[in-house]
Design an enzyme around this catalytic site. Sequence first.
Site, PDB file in Angstrom:
ATOM      1  N   LYS A  13      13.810  -3.626  -9.618  1.00  0.00           N
ATOM      2  CA  LYS A  13      13.368  -3.070  -8.331  1.00  0.00           C
ATOM      3  C   LYS A  13      11.886  -3.356  -8.092  1.00  0.00           C
ATOM      4  CE  LYS A  13      14.022   1.368  -9.327  1.00  0.00           C
ATOM      5  NZ  LYS A  13      14.616   1.339 -10.655  1.00  0.00           N
ATOM      6  N   ARG A  86      14.760  10.187  -6.804  1.00  0.00           N
ATOM      7  CA  ARG A  86      15.555   9.973  -8.014  1.00  0.00           C
ATOM      8  C   ARG A  86      16.537  11.116  -8.258  1.00  0.00           C
ATOM      9  NH1 ARG A  86      11.516   6.419 -10.868  1.00  0.00           N
ATOM     10  NH2 ARG A  86      12.589   5.451 -12.616  1.00  0.00           N
ATOM     11  N   ARG A 125      10.390  -6.722 -21.010  1.00  0.00           N
ATOM     12  CA  ARG A 125       9.452  -6.551 -19.893  1.00  0.00           C
ATOM     13  C   ARG A 125       8.038  -6.287 -20.422  1.00  0.00           C
ATOM     14  NH1 ARG A 125      10.550  -2.203 -15.205  1.00  0.00           N
ATOM     15  NH2 ARG A 125      10.432  -0.639 -16.845  1.00  0.00           N
ATOM     16  N   ARG A 158       5.375  -1.127 -21.938  1.00  0.00           N
ATOM     17  CA  ARG A 158       5.279   0.297 -21.609  1.00  0.00           C
ATOM     18  C   ARG A 158       5.908   1.107 -22.733  1.00  0.00           C
ATOM     19  NH1 ARG A 158       7.746   0.847 -15.635  1.00  0.00           N
ATOM     20  NH2 ARG A 158       8.694   2.638 -16.650  1.00  0.00           N
ATOM     21  N   ARG A 169      16.622   7.053 -20.634  1.00  0.00           N
ATOM     22  CA  ARG A 169      16.359   6.772 -19.213  1.00  0.00           C
ATOM     23  C   ARG A 169      17.647   6.376 -18.498  1.00  0.00           C
ATOM     24  NH1 ARG A 169      11.961   2.385 -19.353  1.00  0.00           N
ATOM     25  NH2 ARG A 169      12.042   2.488 -17.095  1.00  0.00           N
TER      26      ARG A 169
HETATM   27  P1  AMP Z   1       9.459   3.865 -13.215  1.00  0.00           P
HETATM   28  O1  AMP Z   1       8.157   3.132 -13.324  1.00  0.00           O
HETATM   29  O2  AMP Z   1       9.951   3.962 -11.804  1.00  0.00           O
HETATM   30  O3  AMP Z   1      10.513   3.339 -14.170  1.00  0.00           O
HETATM   31  O4  AMP Z   1       9.158   5.367 -13.676  1.00  0.00           O
HETATM   32  C1  AMP Z   1       8.733   5.677 -14.987  1.00  0.00           C
HETATM   33  C2  AMP Z   1       8.951   7.133 -15.292  1.00  0.00           C
HETATM   34  O5  AMP Z   1       8.176   7.947 -14.375  1.00  0.00           O
HETATM   35  C3  AMP Z   1      10.373   7.619 -15.114  1.00  0.00           C
HETATM   36  O6  AMP Z   1      11.189   7.370 -16.255  1.00  0.00           O
HETATM   37  C4  AMP Z   1      10.154   9.125 -14.882  1.00  0.00           C
HETATM   38  O7  AMP Z   1       9.859   9.796 -16.084  1.00  0.00           O
HETATM   39  C5  AMP Z   1       8.874   9.130 -14.036  1.00  0.00           C
HETATM   40  N1  AMP Z   1       9.204   9.084 -12.591  1.00  0.00           N
HETATM   41  C6  AMP Z   1       8.950   8.060 -11.710  1.00  0.00           C
HETATM   42  N2  AMP Z   1       9.405   8.354 -10.489  1.00  0.00           N
HETATM   43  C7  AMP Z   1       9.969   9.597 -10.575  1.00  0.00           C
HETATM   44  C8  AMP Z   1      10.650  10.434  -9.661  1.00  0.00           C
HETATM   45  N3  AMP Z   1      10.870  10.078  -8.398  1.00  0.00           N
HETATM   46  N4  AMP Z   1      11.088  11.644 -10.124  1.00  0.00           N
HETATM   47  C9  AMP Z   1      10.891  12.030 -11.385  1.00  0.00           C
HETATM   48  N5  AMP Z   1      10.290  11.269 -12.313  1.00  0.00           N
HETATM   49  C10 AMP Z   1       9.826  10.059 -11.923  1.00  0.00           C
END
Ligand code: AMP
Length: 215
Positions: A13, A86, A125, A158, A169
Amino acid sequence: MRLVFLGAPGVGKGTIAETFSAEAGLAHISTGAILREQIKEGSDLGKAAKSYIDAGDLVPDKLVSDMLAEHLKNCKRGYILDGYPRTIEQAKFLDDLLDQLETPLNAVVLVEIPEKTIVERLTSRLTCKSCGAIYNTKNQPSEKEGICDKCGHELIQRDDDKEEVIVQRLKTYESKTKPLIDFYKKKDLLLTVDNSGSPEEAVENLKQVLSEKEE
Ligand code: AMP
């Protein structure tokens, strides 16, 4: 144009959102990137979010939704929301917020790849420590190994891209985020983009489905 990008962790994404938002002049709002920035700065929000992110769980709805509302209120152009909503709670919050701002969503884009490729993509990644640009050692390497093409800083894995956190996740995605597919299908907003090829192909695919929706 106002879009939401939906999809399991590792489907790509972020990469598609980064490329398409730059081409289309949209803001790319990634809640994950904003939270990582907050952690780096050591803010109260960053401190509150860190343990959830490290465990592969979602940060509580209220924290993320307040943070997002701040961003959207200040955003004067179209945008892609990458990683928000989410949960159903967050989707309802977003609906109410966009009603108030009188700026409805144009579409919700579900990005898909075959399930077996997800873990492979996540573990290969790399992310720039400084600007957050995304690379992949298998299908999207940087020109110079370990160095960001855009800003020259170091690329790192990361913490939450380690295999044990990835499993959690993916479970979180299945139970909390997947129900959003039906939520947006019912609102007739859902479009699907296949990302099993190159990121460039996926962006072309995205343009195609968006123009078909407009017709
Ligand atoms: P991402 O970079 O989108 O994969 O997000 C990394 C982490 O940030 C996720 O695994 C969640 O722990 C947290 N996170 C990001 N966006 C959200 C969201 N909309 N709601 C809750 N946690 C989030």
